[in-house]
Design a protein around this motif. Sequence first.
Motif, PDB file in Angstrom:
ATOM      1  N   ILE A  42       0.846  -1.200   0.000  1.00 34.30           N
ATOM      2  CA  ILE A  42       0.000   0.000   0.000  1.00 34.30           C
ATOM      3  C   ILE A  42       0.880   1.249   0.000  1.00 34.30           C
ATOM      4  O   ILE A  42       0.617   2.211  -0.727  1.00 34.30           O
ATOM      5  N   ALA A  43       1.920   1.228   0.814  1.00 31.32           N
ATOM      6  CA  ALA A  43       2.830   2.371   0.893  1.00 31.32           C
ATOM      7  C   ALA A  43       3.502   2.640  -0.450  1.00 31.32           C
ATOM      8  O   ALA A  43       3.578   3.783  -0.910  1.00 31.32           O
ATOM      9  N   ILE A  44       3.981   1.585  -1.099  1.00 26.89           N
ATOM     10  CA  ILE A  44       4.654   1.744  -2.389  1.00 26.89           C
ATOM     11  C   ILE A  44       3.688   2.300  -3.427  1.00 26.89           C
ATOM     12  O   ILE A  44       4.011   3.227  -4.183  1.00 26.89           O
ATOM     13  N   THR A  45       2.485   1.757  -3.475  1.00 26.04           N
ATOM     14  CA  THR A  45       1.490   2.205  -4.456  1.00 26.04           C
ATOM     15  C   THR A  45       1.078   3.649  -4.204  1.00 26.04           C
ATOM     16  O   THR A  45       0.864   4.424  -5.145  1.00 26.04           O
ATOM     17  N   ALA A  46       0.966   4.011  -2.920  1.00 22.46           N
ATOM     18  CA  ALA A  46       0.563   5.372  -2.569  1.00 22.46           C
ATOM     19  C   ALA A  46       1.706   6.362  -2.671  1.00 22.46           C
ATOM     20  O   ALA A  46       1.482   7.581  -2.695  1.00 22.46           O
ATOM     21  N   GLY A  47       2.944   5.857  -2.726  1.00 24.37           N
ATOM     22  CA  GLY A  47       4.102   6.745  -2.772  1.00 24.37           C
ATOM     23  C   GLY A  47       4.395   7.408  -1.450  1.00 24.37           C
ATOM     24  O   GLY A  47       4.858   8.560  -1.404  1.00 24.37           O
ATOM     25  N   VAL A  48       4.129   6.678  -0.352  1.00 23.66           N
ATOM     26  CA  VAL A  48       4.366   7.216   0.987  1.00 23.66           C
ATOM     27  C   VAL A  48       5.160   6.192   1.785  1.00 23.66           C
ATOM     28  O   VAL A  48       5.417   5.074   1.326  1.00 23.66           O
ATOM     29  N   SER A  49       5.525   6.555   2.990  1.00 23.25           N
ATOM     30  CA  SER A  49       6.273   5.636   3.847  1.00 23.25           C
ATOM     31  C   SER A  49       5.326   4.609   4.471  1.00 23.25           C
ATOM     32  O   SER A  49       4.118   4.853   4.598  1.00 23.25           O
ATOM     33  N   VAL A  50       5.893   3.486   4.873  1.00 24.78           N
ATOM     34  CA  VAL A  50       5.107   2.462   5.559  1.00 24.78           C
ATOM     35  C   VAL A  50       4.563   3.020   6.871  1.00 24.78           C
ATOM     36  O   VAL A  50       3.437   2.716   7.273  1.00 24.78           O
ATOM     37  N   GLU A  51       5.366   3.868   7.523  1.00 23.67           N
ATOM     38  CA  GLU A  51       4.913   4.478   8.773  1.00 23.67           C
ATOM     39  C   GLU A  51       3.654   5.304   8.553  1.00 23.67           C
ATOM     40  O   GLU A  51       2.732   5.292   9.388  1.00 23.67           O
ATOM     41  N   SER A  52       3.570   6.008   7.438  1.00 24.14           N
ATOM     42  CA  SER A  52       2.382   6.810   7.136  1.00 24.14           C
ATOM     43  C   SER A  52       1.153   5.918   6.962  1.00 24.14           C
ATOM     44  O   SER A  52       0.044   6.279   7.377  1.00 24.14           O
ATOM     45  N   VAL A  53       1.351   4.755   6.371  1.00 17.62           N
ATOM     46  CA  VAL A  53       0.230   3.827   6.182  1.00 17.62           C
ATOM     47  C   VAL A  53      -0.274   3.331   7.525  1.00 17.62           C
ATOM     48  O   VAL A  53      -1.483   3.303   7.780  1.00 17.62           O
ATOM     49  N   TYR A  54       0.647   2.974   8.415  1.00 18.02           N
ATOM     50  CA  TYR A  54       0.227   2.502   9.742  1.00 18.02           C
ATOM     51  C   TYR A  54      -0.462   3.612  10.529  1.00 18.02           C
ATOM     52  O   TYR A  54      -1.396   3.352  11.292  1.00 18.02           O
ATOM     53  N   LEU A  55      -0.012   4.845  10.347  1.00 18.38           N
ATOM     54  CA  LEU A  55      -0.660   5.965  11.013  1.00 18.38           C
ATOM     55  C   LEU A  55      -2.078   6.192  10.489  1.00 18.38           C
ATOM     56  O   LEU A  55      -2.949   6.697  11.206  1.00 18.38           O
ATOM     57  N   ALA A  56      -2.320   5.805   9.229  1.00 16.72           N
ATOM     58  CA  ALA A  56      -3.643   5.986   8.635  1.00 16.72           C
ATOM     59  C   ALA A  56      -4.656   4.990   9.167  1.00 16.72           C
ATOM     60  O   ALA A  56      -5.868   5.224   9.074  1.00 16.72           O
ATOM     61  N   GLY A  57      -4.181   3.880   9.748  1.00 22.29           N
ATOM     62  CA  GLY A  57      -5.100   2.904  10.318  1.00 22.29           C
ATOM     63  C   GLY A  57      -4.588   1.495  10.170  1.00 22.29           C
ATOM     64  O   GLY A  57      -3.617   1.234   9.442  1.00 22.29           O
ATOM     65  N   SER A  58      -5.239   0.571  10.841  1.00 20.54           N
ATOM     66  CA  SER A  58      -4.887  -0.838  10.713  1.00 20.54           C
ATOM     67  C   SER A  58      -5.292  -1.339   9.328  1.00 20.54           C
ATOM     68  O   SER A  58      -6.050  -0.691   8.603  1.00 20.54           O
ATOM     69  N   LYS A  59      -4.810  -2.499   8.983  1.00 21.65           N
ATOM     70  CA  LYS A  59      -5.134  -3.077   7.678  1.00 21.65           C
ATOM     71  C   LYS A  59      -6.641  -3.279   7.537  1.00 21.65           C
ATOM     72  O   LYS A  59      -7.231  -2.966   6.488  1.00 21.65           O
ATOM     73  N   SER A  60      -7.283  -3.777   8.592  1.00 19.29           N
ATOM     74  CA  SER A  60      -8.727  -4.010   8.523  1.00 19.29           C
ATOM     75  C   SER A  60      -9.498  -2.701   8.412  1.00 19.29           C
ATOM     76  O   SER A  60     -10.484  -2.606   7.665  1.00 19.29           O
TER      77      SER A  60
END
Length: 223
Positions: A42-60
């Motif tokens: 998700i991070a790679i596709t969005a062009g953001v860091s993995v940390e930003s993805v986790y900050l956006a919410g859990s996978k579910s």
Amino acid sequence: MPDAARYPKRSAHAARTREAIIAAAAELFSAQGYTGTTMKAIAITAGVSVESVYLAGSKSSLLATAMTVAFTGREGDRPLAEDPAYAAVFALPDPNLALNRYVELVSASIARSVGLWRTARAAADVEPEIRRLFDEVLARRRSDLELAGPWLVAHRLITPAEADDVVASLSVLVSHEVYEHLVVQFGWPVTKYSAWLRSAIDRLILNSADRPAESSPTEQGRP
């Protein structure tokens, strides 16, 4: 003073980052399923860091949010009747025009979200948290559909005694599963599905039992 007012550029950047993450999650969950999608992907596709993805919410929670955004175009769980587009439909004085517009909206909403719906439905069988979120979505969907009963009664398209059965039948017609069956499995174009859905809703109303003659859809200006 709220951060959005003090730091508008930072707030706008955060909003764009979240939108990119939700869009990437929607794309990957639809194409690769729940287990096949990773936070890193998700991070790679969005062009953001993995940390930003986790900050956006859990996978579910990202799956649940992606479903909501795909169907309604926005985050949040307010009733569809409060959505400007659907509220405008409910406000139309001509029930025939309103039903036409409703079919257009719901067809587009289902088309955008059917892949995510399929992913969530499958994941709900093995992931307890997805099951909880999916059940919440189903409950909101039922609440939204139940608003159709009073509207149909108010326009004298059905009687109050018919409302529960008509709404239950309507919930089948506008389900993702029916769309998936006709469009995905049988290869119908969305335009054909929408025409079928509009005709099916007409038949549902016309075939309701105990129709008072003075309240028939034909007399309400229906073709």
